[in-house]
Scaffold this motif. Structure first.
Motif, PDB file in Angstrom:
ATOM      1  N   VAL A  92      39.595 -10.549   3.917  1.00 21.89           N
ATOM      2  CA  VAL A  92      39.627  -9.839   2.644  1.00 21.89           C
ATOM      3  C   VAL A  92      38.485 -10.393   1.798  1.00 21.89           C
ATOM      4  CG1 VAL A  92      40.958  -9.346   0.549  1.00 21.89           C
ATOM      5  CG2 VAL A  92      42.145  -9.594   2.742  1.00 21.89           C
ATOM      6  N   LYS A  93      37.677  -9.513   1.234  1.00 23.79           N
ATOM      7  CA  LYS A  93      36.558  -9.934   0.382  1.00 23.79           C
ATOM      8  C   LYS A  93      36.609  -9.176  -0.940  1.00 23.79           C
ATOM      9  CE  LYS A  93      33.512 -10.720   4.309  1.00 23.79           C
ATOM     10  NZ  LYS A  93      32.384 -10.221   5.072  1.00 23.79           N
ATOM     11  N   PRO A  94      36.371  -9.862  -2.054  1.00 27.04           N
ATOM     12  CA  PRO A  94      36.298  -9.155  -3.342  1.00 27.04           C
ATOM     13  C   PRO A  94      35.145  -8.148  -3.305  1.00 27.04           C
ATOM     14  CG  PRO A  94      36.259 -11.543  -3.657  1.00 27.04           C
ATOM     15  CD  PRO A  94      36.144 -11.290  -2.192  1.00 27.04           C
ATOM     16  N   TRP A  95      35.322  -7.048  -4.009  1.00 26.27           N
ATOM     17  CA  TRP A  95      34.323  -5.992  -4.054  1.00 26.27           C
ATOM     18  C   TRP A  95      34.335  -5.432  -5.464  1.00 26.27           C
ATOM     19  CZ3 TRP A  95      35.642  -0.393  -3.233  1.00 26.27           C
ATOM     20  CH2 TRP A  95      34.512   0.396  -3.056  1.00 26.27           C
ATOM     21  N   GLU A  96      33.247  -4.845  -5.919  1.00 22.28           N
ATOM     22  CA  GLU A  96      33.145  -4.373  -7.298  1.00 22.28           C
ATOM     23  C   GLU A  96      34.260  -3.416  -7.715  1.00 22.28           C
ATOM     24  OE1 GLU A  96      29.857  -0.864  -6.457  1.00 22.28           O
ATOM     25  OE2 GLU A  96      29.231  -2.964  -6.573  1.00 22.28           O
ATOM     26  N   LYS A  97      34.833  -2.684  -6.763  1.00 27.00           N
ATOM     27  CA  LYS A  97      35.900  -1.727  -7.089  1.00 27.00           C
ATOM     28  C   LYS A  97      37.245  -2.148  -6.515  1.00 27.00           C
ATOM     29  CE  LYS A  97      32.642   2.086  -7.275  1.00 27.00           C
ATOM     30  NZ  LYS A  97      32.199   3.333  -6.656  1.00 27.00           N
TER      31      LYS A  97
END
Length: 129
Positions: A92-97
């Motif tokens: 799981v990776k943070p993403w702008e949306k």
């Protein structure tokens, strides 16, 4: 479901691909249901192959969480056919949306168990060669 881009973009993607199996572009909605009984989340499928998928969602899933991913395909008569694949959240990776999520299937996709996804992958890989 959106058809993959031109052959040249697939060749480029294959060159840059880190995975053992190249993923086919397949954009569509998916429902991800945690096996823990937690509330299902809606996600967008970005890419898929015989052993896993990449999705993005507004909600976060836990690493190694067991999930069922439901995908819909349209058959030749434009009737929706649904497939459910069990797997584990691999990353799981943070993403702008929201979050980018990688899921590894519990079982490799087969013609017998996953008719619609198998057919899509076979046709996509044939056209990208």
């Amino acid at each position: 479901m959106k058809r993959p881009e031109s052959k040249s973009s697939h060749a480029k993607a294959a060159t840059n691909e880190r995975r053992r199996l190249v993923r086919a572009t397949l954009v569509g909605s998916a429902l991800v249901s945690p096996k823990s009984g937690a509330k299902a989340i809606t996600a967008v499928l970005d890419n898929v192959n015989m052993v896993g998928a990449g999705l993005h969602a507004k909600e976060k899933l836990a690493m190694a969480e067991k999930v069922t991913v439901s995908l819909a395909f349209l058959d030749a008569d434009r009737v929706e056919q649904q497939e459910k694949l069990d797997g584990n959240v691999a990353w799981v990776k943070p993403w702008e949306k929201g979050f980018l999520i990688g899921v590894v299937w519990d079982n490799v996709v087969t013609k017998e168990k996953n008719k619609w996804l198998y057919y899509y992958l076979e046709e996509t890989m044939k056209s990208s060669c």
